[in-house]
Design an enzyme around this catalytic site. Structure first.
Site, PDB file in Angstrom:
ATOM      1  N   GLU A   1      37.676   6.749  26.518  1.00  0.00           N
ATOM      2  CA  GLU A   1      36.568   6.003  25.923  1.00  0.00           C
ATOM      3  C   GLU A   1      37.041   4.713  25.264  1.00  0.00           C
ATOM      4  O   GLU A   1      36.374   3.692  25.332  1.00  0.00           O
ATOM      5  CB  GLU A   1      35.813   6.868  24.896  1.00  0.00           C
ATOM      6  CG  GLU A   1      34.920   7.926  25.520  1.00  0.00           C
ATOM      7  CD  GLU A   1      33.819   7.332  26.397  1.00  0.00           C
ATOM      8  OE1 GLU A   1      33.379   6.198  26.133  1.00  0.00           O
ATOM      9  OE2 GLU A   1      33.413   7.998  27.363  1.00  0.00           O
TER      10      GLU A   1
ATOM     11  N   ASP B   1      25.122   2.233  25.232  1.00  0.00           N
ATOM     12  CA  ASP B   1      26.016   1.102  25.460  1.00  0.00           C
ATOM     13  C   ASP B   1      25.214   0.090  26.286  1.00  0.00           C
ATOM     14  O   ASP B   1      24.002   0.234  26.449  1.00  0.00           O
ATOM     15  CB  ASP B   1      27.311   1.545  26.166  1.00  0.00           C
ATOM     16  CG  ASP B   1      27.076   2.016  27.586  1.00  0.00           C
ATOM     17  OD1 ASP B   1      25.894   2.203  27.966  1.00  0.00           O
ATOM     18  OD2 ASP B   1      28.052   2.190  28.326  1.00  0.00           O
TER      19      ASP B   1
ATOM     20  N   TYR C   1      28.821   4.411  19.151  1.00  0.00           N
ATOM     21  CA  TYR C   1      28.808   4.765  20.566  1.00  0.00           C
ATOM     22  C   TYR C   1      29.982   5.698  20.915  1.00  0.00           C
ATOM     23  O   TYR C   1      29.808   6.759  21.517  1.00  0.00           O
ATOM     24  CB  TYR C   1      28.860   3.494  21.443  1.00  0.00           C
ATOM     25  CG  TYR C   1      29.254   3.836  22.846  1.00  0.00           C
ATOM     26  CD1 TYR C   1      28.311   4.326  23.739  1.00  0.00           C
ATOM     27  CD2 TYR C   1      30.578   3.763  23.261  1.00  0.00           C
ATOM     28  CE1 TYR C   1      28.670   4.712  25.008  1.00  0.00           C
ATOM     29  CE2 TYR C   1      30.960   4.152  24.529  1.00  0.00           C
ATOM     30  CZ  TYR C   1      29.989   4.619  25.398  1.00  0.00           C
ATOM     31  OH  TYR C   1      30.353   5.034  26.641  1.00  0.00           O
TER      32      TYR C   1
END
Ligand code: SF4
Length: 309
Positions: free
Chosen positions: A31, A132, A114
């Site tokens: 991520e 996002d 996020y």
């Protein structure tokens, strides 16, 4: 809509090395790497980074220069520094045990709303939605939103759609749909699994764009006896502190050996490279370059001149 999206995801999703795993460390690394970086660019780095730092303890115990060197080529080096700091915090303060909720993840360096939601939903099945750029575009089209929605509205909409049985897969399905079907330019609506619920079925209205700046910069490329002249950026710089780059050149009308275009955050640079001697910086043997944290632009220039691979 939820079921249709998940069916499509199960059948069609791209097989990526960070999918279908139950290892929070790997999900977290992926991520962070994927922030502002394309999947294709992340693929090679993800594997080599994990070979070098297979666990959070390996990462926490590493020197910062090794972490930056392993990150080299991915850009946005602040991400690597914060990943490293967070690894140390997890080992020091939590005995190496990862947080299990988005709220706890957000307390670590480099983890925003996020990223916290993505990790908690994918690695711990916490029912929290993500927004996002890809998800925002889908929501705008799906609900035919106009202008800038009030703060939090997109997150509320995403949460209202979320699957509570498979939150991680649902979030990844939304991101996958944005990356492969509901594309920024022309969306591929005939292939879209949720088209019958979509109020736009087309490009719709784009999100309000941020302003980009343009700048010109010039660097010197000086080579001598298997060494190249490089300077280390001061550690007090906000952008890429402590990383190595070519010395700056005065813009004095010398014909450049090469011209590049390069973008960093919100600025587009036109970069001229001049072959000339330089007094700035120091001589660095070429064989040391693979272990040095170079800026992405320096790496690009040295590759162009076939000084590194
Ligand atoms: Fe996007 Fe088209 Fe699907 Fe709507 S129908 S979500 S615009 S791909």
């Amino acid at each position: 809509m939820r079921a249709a999206l998940l069916r499509w995801y199960d059948a069609r999703h791209r097989k990526l090395p960070w999918r279908g795993i139950s290892d929070p460390y790997r999900t977290w690394v992926s991520e962070i790497m994927l922030q502002q970086t394309r999947v294709a660019a992340v693929l090679g780095h993800y594997r080599s980074f994990l070979r070098r730092f297979p666990t959070v303890r390996d990462l926490a115990g590493a020197r910062e220069s090794s972490v930056l060197a392993a990150w080299s080529g991915l850009g946005y080096y602040r991400r690597a520094r914060r990943l490293h700091l967070a690894a140390r915090q997890i080992v020091r303060e939590r005995g190496g045990v990862f947080p299990a909720s988005a709220e706890e993840w957000r307390k670590l360096p480099g983890i925003g709303r996020y990223t916290a939601a993505a990790i908690a939903s994918i690695a711990f099945a916490e029912p929290v939605a993500v927004v996002d750029g890809n998800v925002e575009r889908i929501l705008r089209r799906l609900f035919a939103l106009h202008g800038a929605p009030p703060d939090g509205e997109l997150w509320d909409l995403a949460a209202s759609l979320l699957s509570h049985e498979r939150p991680g897969d649902f979030n990844q399905a939304m991101m996958e749909l944005g990356a492969t079907v509901c594309l920024p330019g022309t969306p591929l609506c005939p292939q879209c699994p949720i088209a019958r619920w979509c109020r736009t079925r087309g490009a719709g209205e784009a999100a309000p764009a941020g302003k980009r700046r343009r700048r010109e910069i010039a660097y010197v490329l000086a080579l001598r006896n298997g060494s190249v002249r490089l300077r280390q950026r001061p550690v007090t710089e906000s952008l890429m502190p402590g990383m190595w780059e070519l010395p700056a050149a005065a813009r004095n009308g010398v014909r450049p050996a090469a011209v590049f275009r390069h973008s960093i955050t919100t600025t587009d640079y036109r970069v001229r490279v001049i072959r000339a001697p330089s007094r700035s910086g120091q001589w660095v043997p070429l064989r040391r370059l693979s272990r040095l944290p170079l800026t992405g632009l320096t790496r690009k220039i040295l590759r162009h001149f076939q000084i590194i691979q």
